[in-house]
Design a protein around this motif. Sequence first.
Motif, PDB file in Angstrom:
ATOM      1  N   ASP A 252       0.824  -1.212   0.000  1.00 61.56           N
ATOM      2  CA  ASP A 252       0.000   0.000   0.000  1.00 61.56           C
ATOM      3  C   ASP A 252       0.862   1.269   0.000  1.00 61.56           C
ATOM      4  OD1 ASP A 252       0.927  -0.500   2.527  1.00 61.56           O
ATOM      5  OD2 ASP A 252      -0.957  -0.114   3.564  1.00 61.56           O
ATOM      6  N   ARG A 253       2.203   1.090  -0.125  1.00 61.47           N
ATOM      7  CA  ARG A 253       3.115   2.243  -0.276  1.00 61.47           C
ATOM      8  C   ARG A 253       3.006   3.232   0.884  1.00 61.47           C
ATOM      9  NH1 ARG A 253       4.547  -1.087  -3.625  1.00 61.47           N
ATOM     10  NH2 ARG A 253       4.678  -0.725  -5.862  1.00 61.47           N
ATOM     11  N   ARG A 254       3.179   2.673   2.081  1.00 58.66           N
ATOM     12  CA  ARG A 254       3.191   3.538   3.260  1.00 58.66           C
ATOM     13  C   ARG A 254       4.420   4.437   3.250  1.00 58.66           C
ATOM     14  NH1 ARG A 254       2.485  -1.337   7.298  1.00 58.66           N
ATOM     15  NH2 ARG A 254       1.908  -2.500   5.413  1.00 58.66           N
ATOM     16  N   VAL A 255       4.249   5.667   3.654  1.00 57.02           N
ATOM     17  CA  VAL A 255       5.347   6.623   3.741  1.00 57.02           C
ATOM     18  C   VAL A 255       6.047   6.400   5.088  1.00 57.02           C
ATOM     19  CG1 VAL A 255       5.973   9.059   3.775  1.00 57.02           C
ATOM     20  CG2 VAL A 255       4.093   8.267   2.304  1.00 57.02           C
ATOM     21  N   THR A 256       7.372   6.254   5.075  1.00 59.02           N
ATOM     22  CA  THR A 256       8.084   5.978   6.329  1.00 59.02           C
ATOM     23  C   THR A 256       9.068   7.103   6.665  1.00 59.02           C
ATOM     24  OG1 THR A 256       9.820   4.617   5.309  1.00 59.02           O
ATOM     25  CG2 THR A 256       7.779   3.498   5.966  1.00 59.02           C
ATOM     26  N   GLU A 257      10.248   7.088   6.029  1.00 59.38           N
ATOM     27  CA  GLU A 257      11.268   8.093   6.327  1.00 59.38           C
ATOM     28  C   GLU A 257      11.815   8.674   5.034  1.00 59.38           C
ATOM     29  OE1 GLU A 257      14.375   6.767   8.908  1.00 59.38           O
ATOM     30  OE2 GLU A 257      12.994   6.042  10.427  1.00 59.38           O
ATOM     31  N   ALA A 258      12.567   9.765   5.179  1.00 61.61           N
ATOM     32  CA  ALA A 258      13.198  10.413   4.016  1.00 61.61           C
ATOM     33  C   ALA A 258      14.714  10.399   4.243  1.00 61.61           C
ATOM     34  CB  ALA A 258      12.703  11.841   3.867  1.00 61.61           C
ATOM     35  N   LEU A 277      -0.723  17.502  11.582  1.00 63.36           N
ATOM     36  CA  LEU A 277       0.711  17.244  11.409  1.00 63.36           C
ATOM     37  C   LEU A 277       0.875  15.731  11.490  1.00 63.36           C
ATOM     38  CD1 LEU A 277       3.635  18.651  11.449  1.00 63.36           C
ATOM     39  CD2 LEU A 277       3.635  17.914  13.846  1.00 63.36           C
ATOM     40  N   ILE A 278       1.189  15.126  10.348  1.00 60.94           N
ATOM     41  CA  ILE A 278       1.116  13.657  10.264  1.00 60.94           C
ATOM     42  C   ILE A 278       2.511  13.062  10.039  1.00 60.94           C
ATOM     43  CG2 ILE A 278       0.107  11.717   8.985  1.00 60.94           C
ATOM     44  CD1 ILE A 278      -2.200  13.623   8.214  1.00 60.94           C
ATOM     45  N   THR A 279       2.815  12.040  10.802  1.00 58.33           N
ATOM     46  CA  THR A 279       4.052  11.283  10.578  1.00 58.33           C
ATOM     47  C   THR A 279       3.771   9.815  10.859  1.00 58.33           C
ATOM     48  OG1 THR A 279       6.446  11.328  10.951  1.00 58.33           O
ATOM     49  CG2 THR A 279       5.047  11.449  12.914  1.00 58.33           C
ATOM     50  N   ALA A 280       4.625   8.960  10.310  1.00 62.69           N
ATOM     51  CA  ALA A 280       4.423   7.508  10.454  1.00 62.69           C
ATOM     52  C   ALA A 280       4.611   7.085  11.904  1.00 62.69           C
ATOM     53  CB  ALA A 280       5.389   6.762   9.538  1.00 62.69           C
ATOM     54  N   PRO A 281       3.912   6.034  12.321  1.00 67.58           N
ATOM     55  CA  PRO A 281       4.008   5.580  13.712  1.00 67.58           C
ATOM     56  C   PRO A 281       5.283   4.778  13.968  1.00 67.58           C
ATOM     57  CG  PRO A 281       2.552   4.128  12.482  1.00 67.58           C
ATOM     58  CD  PRO A 281       2.972   5.221  11.520  1.00 67.58           C
ATOM     59  N   LEU A 282       5.671   4.702  15.222  1.00 70.58           N
ATOM     60  CA  LEU A 282       6.859   3.947  15.621  1.00 70.58           C
ATOM     61  C   LEU A 282       6.501   2.461  15.720  1.00 70.58           C
ATOM     62  CD1 LEU A 282       8.308   6.269  18.423  1.00 70.58           C
ATOM     63  CD2 LEU A 282       8.944   6.171  16.012  1.00 70.58           C
ATOM     64  N   VAL A 318      -0.423   5.561  10.106  1.00 71.68           N
ATOM     65  CA  VAL A 318      -0.056   5.064   8.780  1.00 71.68           C
ATOM     66  C   VAL A 318      -0.689   5.958   7.722  1.00 71.68           C
ATOM     67  CG1 VAL A 318      -0.410   3.151   7.160  1.00 71.68           C
ATOM     68  CG2 VAL A 318       0.221   2.676   9.544  1.00 71.68           C
ATOM     69  N   TYR A 319       0.122   6.411   6.774  1.00 70.53           N
ATOM     70  CA  TYR A 319      -0.417   7.117   5.608  1.00 70.53           C
ATOM     71  C   TYR A 319       0.389   6.696   4.390  1.00 70.53           C
ATOM     72  CZ  TYR A 319       3.466  10.471   6.105  1.00 70.53           C
ATOM     73  OH  TYR A 319       4.699  11.046   6.191  1.00 70.53           O
ATOM     74  N   ILE A 324      -1.052  11.051  -0.008  1.00 68.68           N
ATOM     75  CA  ILE A 324      -0.315  12.270  -0.372  1.00 68.68           C
ATOM     76  C   ILE A 324      -0.814  12.823  -1.712  1.00 68.68           C
ATOM     77  CG2 ILE A 324       1.974  13.077  -1.140  1.00 68.68           C
ATOM     78  CD1 ILE A 324       3.205  11.842   1.229  1.00 68.68           C
ATOM     79  N   ILE A 325      -1.023  11.891  -2.662  1.00 72.39           N
ATOM     80  CA  ILE A 325      -1.515  12.322  -3.973  1.00 72.39           C
ATOM     81  C   ILE A 325      -2.894  12.982  -3.833  1.00 72.39           C
ATOM     82  CG2 ILE A 325      -2.358  11.443  -6.207  1.00 72.39           C
ATOM     83  CD1 ILE A 325      -0.054   9.309  -5.926  1.00 72.39           C
ATOM     84  N   LYS A 326      -3.752  12.366  -3.032  1.00 67.27           N
ATOM     85  CA  LYS A 326      -5.100  12.894  -2.820  1.00 67.27           C
ATOM     86  C   LYS A 326      -5.038  14.281  -2.157  1.00 67.27           C
ATOM     87  CE  LYS A 326      -9.399  11.541  -0.400  1.00 67.27           C
ATOM     88  NZ  LYS A 326      -9.232  12.309   0.857  1.00 67.27           N
ATOM     89  N   TRP A 327      -4.240  14.372  -1.066  1.00 68.00           N
ATOM     90  CA  TRP A 327      -4.124  15.659  -0.369  1.00 68.00           C
ATOM     91  C   TRP A 327      -3.570  16.737  -1.302  1.00 68.00           C
ATOM     92  CZ3 TRP A 327      -1.337  12.606   4.010  1.00 68.00           C
ATOM     93  CH2 TRP A 327      -2.288  12.035   4.855  1.00 68.00           C
ATOM     94  N   SER A 328      -2.612  16.336  -2.122  1.00 66.95           N
ATOM     95  CA  SER A 328      -2.024  17.295  -3.053  1.00 66.95           C
ATOM     96  C   SER A 328      -3.077  17.779  -4.062  1.00 66.95           C
ATOM     97  CB  SER A 328      -0.842  16.652  -3.779  1.00 66.95           C
ATOM     98  OG  SER A 328      -0.334  17.534  -4.755  1.00 66.95           O
ATOM     99  N   SER A 329      -3.830  16.822  -4.607  1.00 69.17           N
ATOM    100  CA  SER A 329      -4.808  17.191  -5.649  1.00 69.17           C
ATOM    101  C   SER A 329      -5.935  18.048  -5.062  1.00 69.17           C
ATOM    102  CB  SER A 329      -5.383  15.934  -6.304  1.00 69.17           C
ATOM    103  OG  SER A 329      -6.178  15.232  -5.368  1.00 69.17           O
ATOM    104  N   GLU A 330      -6.208  17.863  -3.782  1.00 66.58           N
ATOM    105  CA  GLU A 330      -7.264  18.646  -3.133  1.00 66.58           C
ATOM    106  C   GLU A 330      -6.758  19.989  -2.604  1.00 66.58           C
ATOM    107  OE1 GLU A 330      -9.782  14.746  -1.462  1.00 66.58           O
ATOM    108  OE2 GLU A 330      -8.537  15.936  -0.100  1.00 66.58           O
ATOM    109  N   GLY A 331      -5.447  20.219  -2.758  1.00 72.41           N
ATOM    110  CA  GLY A 331      -4.885  21.480  -2.273  1.00 72.41           C
ATOM    111  C   GLY A 331      -4.692  21.520  -0.765  1.00 72.41           C
ATOM    112  N   LYS A 332      -4.706  20.340  -0.128  1.00 69.71           N
ATOM    113  CA  LYS A 332      -4.561  20.311   1.336  1.00 69.71           C
ATOM    114  C   LYS A 332      -3.138  20.078   1.800  1.00 69.71           C
ATOM    115  CE  LYS A 332      -9.142  18.258   2.023  1.00 69.71           C
ATOM    116  NZ  LYS A 332      -9.801  17.008   2.397  1.00 69.71           N
ATOM    117  N   LEU A 333      -2.266  19.640   0.886  1.00 68.82           N
ATOM    118  CA  LEU A 333      -0.881  19.344   1.264  1.00 68.82           C
ATOM    119  C   LEU A 333      -0.115  20.667   1.340  1.00 68.82           C
ATOM    120  CD1 LEU A 333       1.508  17.448   1.767  1.00 68.82           C
ATOM    121  CD2 LEU A 333       1.691  17.122  -0.702  1.00 68.82           C
TER     122      LEU A 333
END
Lengths: 394, 394
Positions: A252-258, A277-282, A318-319, A324-333
């Motif tokens: 499902d392509r969870r976002v983890t770290e950069a 303010l969203i970040t992946a869980p530990l 988990v996100y 991210i694509i959805k939030w971006s397209s909706e102008g929320k990112l």
Amino acid sequence: MGDKDSLASPAPGQTGDSASPTSLAALDATKLNITLAKTLKPLQPIETLRFGQTFSDHMIVATFDPEIGWSAPEVKPHGPITLDPACSCFQYGGNVFEGMKAYLGPDGKARLFRPDMNMRRLERSCARLALPPIDGDVVLELVKCLVDLEKRWIPKESGYSLYLRPTVIATRPGLGVIASDHAMLYILASPTGPYYEVLKPVSLLAVSDNVRAWPGGTGGHKVAGNYSPGFLPQRIAAEKGYNQILWLFGDDRRVTEAGAMNFFVVIKRDDGDGVDLITAPLDGTILPGVTRASCLALASDPEFHKECCVRLHPQEKVYTMSDIIKWSSEGKLLEALLIGTAVIVGPCNKIGYEGEDIVIPGTGMGPVGTAFRKKILDIQEGRTEWKGWGVVCP
Amino acid sequence: MGDKDSLASPAPGQTGDSASPTSLAALDATKLNITLAKTLKPLQPIETLRFGQTFSDHMIVATFDPEIGWSAPEVKPHGPITLDPACSCFQYGGNVFEGMKAYLGPDGKARLFRPDMNMRRLERSCARLALPPIDGDVVLELVKCLVDLEKRWIPKESGYSLYLRPTVIATRPGLGVIASDHAMLYILASPTGPYYEVLKPVSLLAVSDNVRAWPGGTGGHKVAGNYSPGFLPQRIAAEKGYNQILWLFGDDRRVTEAGAMNFFVVIKRDDGDGVDLITAPLDGTILPGVTRASCLALASDPEFHKECCVRLHPQEKVYTMSDIIKWSSEGKLLEALLIGTAVIVGPCNKIGYEGEDIVIPGTGMGPVGTAFRKKILDIQEGRTEWKGWGVVCP
């Protein structure tokens, strides 16, 4: 292709059968022996500092032997270390480290930032690789000694600091796939500046074919072997024109770290009550970062909301890239942030994913990232007192 | 908690931008410089040999510098190496190795076993960690030189050999999460005997909460960081009375490897046409072992079936703990085998799983394992010529 010893029982000392743990010497900062360098190096102009390339005059070293325990720690001139080539640190990757910074405040005092968190993580990392046990509180005493001794190396300028690198390596001098019953602790100090002169945004390439960490692995610990597997993907990302990698996990392509940093997104809420303010869980695949924990704590504090001029709703959850694509397209990112000891808080301006770029609005750091960065730097540099996070040395 | 440099582009030399690859010196075995030890050590009685604890008089060392390329390799007395404490090998785990053995044949010649397979894997391992490129054929020339020089260290007795450990470590002398543009190759030689005086069976504890390797990781490469995460689970298994771990993967509990070895099961077929020889497929989570590949090749050879007195059907396929439980309950699970360079072929007598033991029939190695072990040792020790697998040194 196993080593023969991989069939063997734990080596003597591994399970306490050669010497009871109580008979082994504990790491003891009061036993510190000091051998100073005969000549001190000139300080380097801060404009020429490159991260991790310049080191101070001294380092602190201690060794663990399974029959004796920890040696008296020693301050000695910064320099090479000599080891048996069969040592576990070379053969089986039994190495862990921490990254911390000491800042010089306007009061002339040196400060560490929440060093207890680094020390607890160091203890956990050592335990995860079955290294000899180490008392983080004692390591912290040693770190403070080194900071005090090397105070002239802490640049006075804002954004500059003395980067500290406590490292524990496995020094069992023999082959055989078994826990190391020997270890060496050393602490290095390196003057460093902000990564950006201007806070230039970072581009990320989202990667799912290479996986940084996985459940049941070591992604939640600061172990050396977590890093080198990312070097080849990082090079490929650079060749494609991206600064760093955004590590995804799972179908499902969870976002983890950069890169080697934690990653946050700032999302506009539907109810108009500020931002999420969203970040992946530990969950074991994410490094429990000190700056990450600090941003989450600030984000849940109404006093910080005032400074930030927006109500923040911190969420560890988990996100996915689809989100991210959805939030971006909706102008929320609104913002995407890189979070870590070295970068503190830095902006991301685009994420490459499946041949397209998701563009983050704005030309630099947004208001939330800016507020985090300012607040944390204010605490680190001693301009603000905040919940005991700034710890004066010695 | 990222390093600041984790945001940076690849360092000079990483992508060939500081010096074109063609201008860098290649590793060259003909440039070998020889500095012999002033006094040679006495050979150790073979009864006292413990794996990986005794080393021969000499080692071979070469270094890679991003501006120069590979240094002339050097034979020098076996001894400590000296490195900057900021080197990548300590900080970021950029280390790989190989395990090989040289045997003394009845003709008095030293032989390696399919060393080309080790060398291709070494090249792949280096590439996976973005280490400087290395020519395995040249490394093999160096290995042969060392075997020739240290021939007196190869025990004459069957089952004994000179274990060889080519190692490549990352020696970039600075912090920053980036590929190492410096490296050191060294080759160690260690006389070694069979793990068992008698082939004593090994018990395994099947583990799924700790995961050795995962898709997109480095489980298919021989990198140092694969090993230390297994030390703590191995200690826990030992405390529960098991010799080693059987690593499972995924919700369906796929069987992967045992300890640091490949794992095979021998299953009676329903059609009466001999047995299935089953091992996990090379999907990136399994180390592509030389002994593994050799057993699979033998198992598909009718000539070997005659020696083995049974028709073997080799299968590389996914199989799970449920399959093993089913085969065991139906009386079809005939043998379970540990396969690797050090152990060659060894028997497993039980597998602990979810509080129960799955018992493998028999009191030692079964007929298939025995036939594999005999055949491979015959080839390794030069009693049998087989498809060029035994490679005479020099």
